[in-house]
Enzyme design. Structure first.
Site, PDB file in Angstrom:
ATOM      1  N   GLY A   1     -16.168  -0.059   3.728  1.00  0.00           N
ATOM      2  CA  GLY A   1     -16.419   0.046   2.304  1.00  0.00           C
ATOM      3  C   GLY A   1     -17.811  -0.362   1.896  1.00  0.00           C
ATOM      4  O   GLY A   1     -18.305   0.070   0.849  1.00  0.00           O
ATOM      5  N   PHE A   2     -18.469  -1.183   2.703  1.00  0.00           N
ATOM      6  CA  PHE A   2     -19.839  -1.579   2.380  1.00  0.00           C
ATOM      7  C   PHE A   2     -20.837  -0.583   2.955  1.00  0.00           C
ATOM      8  O   PHE A   2     -21.622   0.010   2.233  1.00  0.00           O
ATOM      9  CB  PHE A   2     -20.141  -2.985   2.889  1.00  0.00           C
ATOM     10  CG  PHE A   2     -21.499  -3.481   2.441  1.00  0.00           C
ATOM     11  CD1 PHE A   2     -21.633  -4.159   1.247  1.00  0.00           C
ATOM     12  CD2 PHE A   2     -22.630  -3.243   3.205  1.00  0.00           C
ATOM     13  CE1 PHE A   2     -22.874  -4.598   0.812  1.00  0.00           C
ATOM     14  CE2 PHE A   2     -23.877  -3.670   2.784  1.00  0.00           C
ATOM     15  CZ  PHE A   2     -24.004  -4.350   1.578  1.00  0.00           C
TER      16      PHE A   2
ATOM     17  N   THR B   1     -15.483   4.262   4.191  1.00  0.00           N
ATOM     18  CA  THR B   1     -14.681   5.407   4.588  1.00  0.00           C
ATOM     19  C   THR B   1     -15.482   6.703   4.441  1.00  0.00           C
ATOM     20  O   THR B   1     -16.141   6.929   3.431  1.00  0.00           O
ATOM     21  CB  THR B   1     -13.395   5.482   3.740  1.00  0.00           C
ATOM     22  OG1 THR B   1     -12.618   4.310   3.962  1.00  0.00           O
ATOM     23  CG2 THR B   1     -12.581   6.696   4.062  1.00  0.00           C
TER      24      THR B   1
ATOM     25  N   ASN C   1     -12.569  -2.587  -7.357  1.00  0.00           N
ATOM     26  CA  ASN C   1     -13.344  -1.361  -7.170  1.00  0.00           C
ATOM     27  C   ASN C   1     -12.458  -0.124  -7.273  1.00  0.00           C
ATOM     28  O   ASN C   1     -11.294  -0.134  -6.885  1.00  0.00           O
ATOM     29  CB  ASN C   1     -14.089  -1.398  -5.829  1.00  0.00           C
ATOM     30  CG  ASN C   1     -13.328  -0.721  -4.707  1.00  0.00           C
ATOM     31  OD1 ASN C   1     -13.375   0.501  -4.558  1.00  0.00           O
ATOM     32  ND2 ASN C   1     -12.613  -1.515  -3.904  1.00  0.00           N
ATOM     33  N   ALA C   2     -13.055   0.904  -7.837  1.00  0.00           N
ATOM     34  CA  ALA C   2     -12.412   2.215  -7.934  1.00  0.00           C
ATOM     35  C   ALA C   2     -13.396   3.271  -7.451  1.00  0.00           C
ATOM     36  O   ALA C   2     -13.554   4.328  -8.061  1.00  0.00           O
ATOM     37  CB  ALA C   2     -11.970   2.490  -9.368  1.00  0.00           C
TER      38      ALA C   2
ATOM     39  N   GLY D   1     -13.646   5.372  -4.852  1.00  0.00           N
ATOM     40  CA  GLY D   1     -13.141   6.709  -4.571  1.00  0.00           C
ATOM     41  C   GLY D   1     -13.796   7.415  -3.401  1.00  0.00           C
ATOM     42  O   GLY D   1     -14.061   8.621  -3.457  1.00  0.00           O
ATOM     43  N   PHE D   2     -14.059   6.675  -2.321  1.00  0.00           N
ATOM     44  CA  PHE D   2     -14.609   7.278  -1.096  1.00  0.00           C
ATOM     45  C   PHE D   2     -15.908   8.042  -1.366  1.00  0.00           C
ATOM     46  O   PHE D   2     -16.106   9.160  -0.872  1.00  0.00           O
ATOM     47  CB  PHE D   2     -13.603   8.225  -0.439  1.00  0.00           C
ATOM     48  CG  PHE D   2     -12.392   7.573   0.167  1.00  0.00           C
ATOM     49  CD1 PHE D   2     -12.268   6.202   0.277  1.00  0.00           C
ATOM     50  CD2 PHE D   2     -11.343   8.359   0.638  1.00  0.00           C
ATOM     51  CE1 PHE D   2     -11.141   5.612   0.835  1.00  0.00           C
ATOM     52  CE2 PHE D   2     -10.213   7.787   1.205  1.00  0.00           C
ATOM     53  CZ  PHE D   2     -10.109   6.411   1.295  1.00  0.00           C
TER      54      PHE D   2
ATOM     55  N   SER E   1      -6.050   3.248   0.587  1.00  0.00           N
ATOM     56  CA  SER E   1      -6.910   2.993  -0.570  1.00  0.00           C
ATOM     57  C   SER E   1      -6.187   3.450  -1.836  1.00  0.00           C
ATOM     58  O   SER E   1      -5.564   4.511  -1.855  1.00  0.00           O
ATOM     59  CB  SER E   1      -8.232   3.757  -0.439  1.00  0.00           C
ATOM     60  OG  SER E   1      -8.942   3.724  -1.666  1.00  0.00           O
TER      61      SER E   1
ATOM     62  N   ASN F   1      -7.694   4.390  -4.516  1.00  0.00           N
ATOM     63  CA  ASN F   1      -8.678   5.066  -5.362  1.00  0.00           C
ATOM     64  C   ASN F   1      -8.807   6.568  -5.145  1.00  0.00           C
ATOM     65  O   ASN F   1      -9.653   7.221  -5.735  1.00  0.00           O
ATOM     66  CB  ASN F   1     -10.049   4.400  -5.187  1.00  0.00           C
ATOM     67  CG  ASN F   1     -10.007   2.939  -5.567  1.00  0.00           C
ATOM     68  OD1 ASN F   1      -9.370   2.573  -6.544  1.00  0.00           O
ATOM     69  ND2 ASN F   1     -10.664   2.103  -4.784  1.00  0.00           N
ATOM     70  N   THR F   2      -7.972   7.123  -4.267  1.00  0.00           N
ATOM     71  CA  THR F   2      -7.889   8.567  -4.084  1.00  0.00           C
ATOM     72  C   THR F   2      -6.480   9.004  -4.473  1.00  0.00           C
ATOM     73  O   THR F   2      -5.511   8.514  -3.881  1.00  0.00           O
ATOM     74  CB  THR F   2      -8.183   8.968  -2.626  1.00  0.00           C
ATOM     75  OG1 THR F   2      -9.536   8.640  -2.308  1.00  0.00           O
ATOM     76  CG2 THR F   2      -7.967  10.459  -2.413  1.00  0.00           C
TER      77      THR F   2
ATOM     78  N   LYS G   1      -4.572   1.423   8.869  1.00  0.00           N
ATOM     79  CA  LYS G   1      -4.858   0.380   7.886  1.00  0.00           C
ATOM     80  C   LYS G   1      -3.845   0.498   6.763  1.00  0.00           C
ATOM     81  O   LYS G   1      -3.690   1.558   6.160  1.00  0.00           O
ATOM     82  CB  LYS G   1      -6.273   0.510   7.337  1.00  0.00           C
ATOM     83  CG  LYS G   1      -6.686  -0.646   6.420  1.00  0.00           C
ATOM     84  CD  LYS G   1      -8.171  -0.608   6.107  1.00  0.00           C
ATOM     85  CE  LYS G   1      -8.589  -1.838   5.315  1.00  0.00           C
ATOM     86  NZ  LYS G   1     -10.051  -1.867   5.064  1.00  0.00           N
TER      87      LYS G   1
ATOM     88  N   ASN H   1      -5.581  -3.491   3.068  1.00  0.00           N
ATOM     89  CA  ASN H   1      -6.520  -2.904   2.124  1.00  0.00           C
ATOM     90  C   ASN H   1      -6.449  -3.704   0.820  1.00  0.00           C
ATOM     91  O   ASN H   1      -5.847  -4.769   0.760  1.00  0.00           O
ATOM     92  CB  ASN H   1      -6.156  -1.426   1.891  1.00  0.00           C
ATOM     93  CG  ASN H   1      -7.381  -0.561   1.655  1.00  0.00           C
ATOM     94  OD1 ASN H   1      -8.259  -0.922   0.865  1.00  0.00           O
ATOM     95  ND2 ASN H   1      -7.450   0.584   2.313  1.00  0.00           N
ATOM     96  N   THR H   2      -7.051  -3.176  -0.245  1.00  0.00           N
ATOM     97  CA  THR H   2      -7.049  -3.852  -1.546  1.00  0.00           C
ATOM     98  C   THR H   2      -5.683  -3.733  -2.219  1.00  0.00           C
ATOM     99  O   THR H   2      -4.856  -2.895  -1.852  1.00  0.00           O
ATOM    100  CB  THR H   2      -8.125  -3.253  -2.469  1.00  0.00           C
ATOM    101  OG1 THR H   2      -7.864  -1.846  -2.620  1.00  0.00           O
ATOM    102  CG2 THR H   2      -9.509  -3.442  -1.885  1.00  0.00           C
TER     103      THR H   2
ATOM    104  N   GLY I   1     -10.967  -9.892  -2.341  1.00  0.00           N
ATOM    105  CA  GLY I   1     -11.530 -11.219  -2.505  1.00  0.00           C
ATOM    106  C   GLY I   1     -10.449 -12.286  -2.566  1.00  0.00           C
ATOM    107  O   GLY I   1      -9.350 -12.116  -2.042  1.00  0.00           O
TER     108      GLY I   1
ATOM    109  N   SER J   1     -15.701  -8.712   0.611  1.00  0.00           N
ATOM    110  CA  SER J   1     -15.895  -9.165  -0.772  1.00  0.00           C
ATOM    111  C   SER J   1     -16.410 -10.597  -0.854  1.00  0.00           C
ATOM    112  O   SER J   1     -17.230 -10.921  -1.723  1.00  0.00           O
ATOM    113  CB  SER J   1     -14.587  -9.045  -1.559  1.00  0.00           C
ATOM    114  OG  SER J   1     -14.202  -7.689  -1.673  1.00  0.00           O
TER     115      SER J   1
END
Length: 354
Positions: free
Chosen positions: A71-72, A94, A119-120, A122-123, A184, A186-187, A217, A246-247, A265, A316
């Site tokens: 993610g970073f 990703t 976070n959102a 979205g890849f 995730s 966010n997708t 994951k 994951n988150t 976090g 995070s």
């Protein structure tokens, strides 16, 4: 390179919008990536070299168990920089087959009171072609590299397996391990792929395409029993290990949460730790386990290791504590191992279940 110096930098970064600060950090790391002199300088401050922490997996030496979570470094821009900052391995992505911009902004938020991030994104990434070009530069690298893969936003659930097939074919030669990301939040529709039928089809297909280790994951927002069942199905179908977690989309954790995106976090720590403990109890000794989610100290890392994690990841908490956290964890692990009369980290892995 003291803790204080990062706190000074953090005050500046926190005056920027979160995604802008992230971009500034990325820019700085790209400079580090290009300069062997800077990397050597940083290594003197951050690297902890001790054979007590080194382990061999997938034909690679992991100098220590602390990795950068996905993610970073979405586009594999600063792999060697991560090594200079003291990480034992990195996970990029990703990545999706086609480039995509991700979700509309703003999509990254600080939950400062809770030392957390929402976070959102979205890849958002440059796609597998661009990543492959970058990864070619590291074909002779001894630094372990994982690649986290996911489907494009516009790919339907029915066609999702085709995206993962493309990614495995295109990128597996550059990876020391691959990670299937279907957790995730966010997708749209991605988490619905966390079902036994899709998992079985996906890993059965994946193992025909690559001999590289492929991990699943999982999300923290499921019951222990459901998570264990899902992991068991994945392992029976050919998965090489499990990464948890994951988150979270448990917005009841804070009154400051948005009603979209995933939280990571400190707020994630308890949920991630509890689910990983259940997974560790069930699967320690049967597969490789990686723990991620709210790890902010050597003691927290050590508990995950004793619960069965061969490796751990942070992301995070770096935003709040800085790169000195990596050194802090590794030095702390050495002390904790010695306190328990262990001579190597492998002796502590799964100690709670031995």
């Amino acid at each position: 390179m003291s803790f204080f110096s990062y706190q000074t930098l953090k005050k500046i970064l926190f005056k920027l919008e979160p995604e802008a600060a992230h971009n500034v950090a990325n820019f700085g790391l790209k400079i580090v990536e290009k300069s062997s002199i800077i990397r050597s300088f940083l290594g003197k401050f951050f690297l902890v070299n001790d054979t007590m922490l080194s382990q061999d997996f997938f034909g690679k030496r992991f100098a220590n168990p602390v990795g950068l979570g996905a993610g970073f470094d979405k586009n594999a821009d600063h792999i060697e920089a991560m090594g200079a900052l003291g990480f034992g391995f990195t996970e990029v992505g990703t990545v999706t087959p086609l480039p995509q911009d991700g979700n509309p902004k703003p999509r990254l938020f600080r939950l400062i009171e809770e030392n957390s991030i929402q976070n959102a994104m979205g890849f958002n990434n440059c796609g597998m072609e661009a990543m492959a070009k970058r990864l070619k530069r590291y074909s002779n690298s001894t630094f372990p590299i994982g690649i986290n893969i996911g489907k494009n936003k516009l790919t339907s659930e029915d066609e999702a397996i085709n995206d993962y097939e493309k990614l495995i074919k295109h990128l597996e030669s550059y990876a020391d391990y691959l990670v299937v990301n279907i957790s995730s939040p966010n997708t749209p529709g991605l988490r619905s792929l966390q079902n036994e039928e899709f998992i079985t089809s996906l890993f059965s297909m994946a193992k025909t395409l690559s001999q590289k280790p492929i991990f699943l994951k999982i999300a923290p927002d499921m019951s222990n029993d459901d998570a264990i069942t899902l992991c068991r199905v994945a392992l029976q179908a050919g998965a090489s290990g499990i990464i948890a977690t994951n988150t979270t989309i448990d917005y009841s954790l804070t009154k400051n949460a948005k009603d979209f995106g995933g939280i990571s976090g400190e707020l994630l720590k308890e949920k991630s730790r509890a689910l990983f403990k259940a997974i560790g109890k069930e699967f320690y000794g049967k597969t490789i386990l990686i723990s991620v989610g709210g790890i902010d100290s050597a003691l927290e890392a050590y508990e995950r290791i004793k619960d069965g994690a061969s490796l751990i990841q942070v992301y995070s908490m770096l935003i709040y504590k800085g790169p000195g956290l990596i050194k802090e964890i590794n030095q702390g692990l050495l002390e904790l191992l010695k306190e328990d009369n262990y001579t190597h980290i492998s002796q502590a892995v799964g100690a709670n279940w031995k």
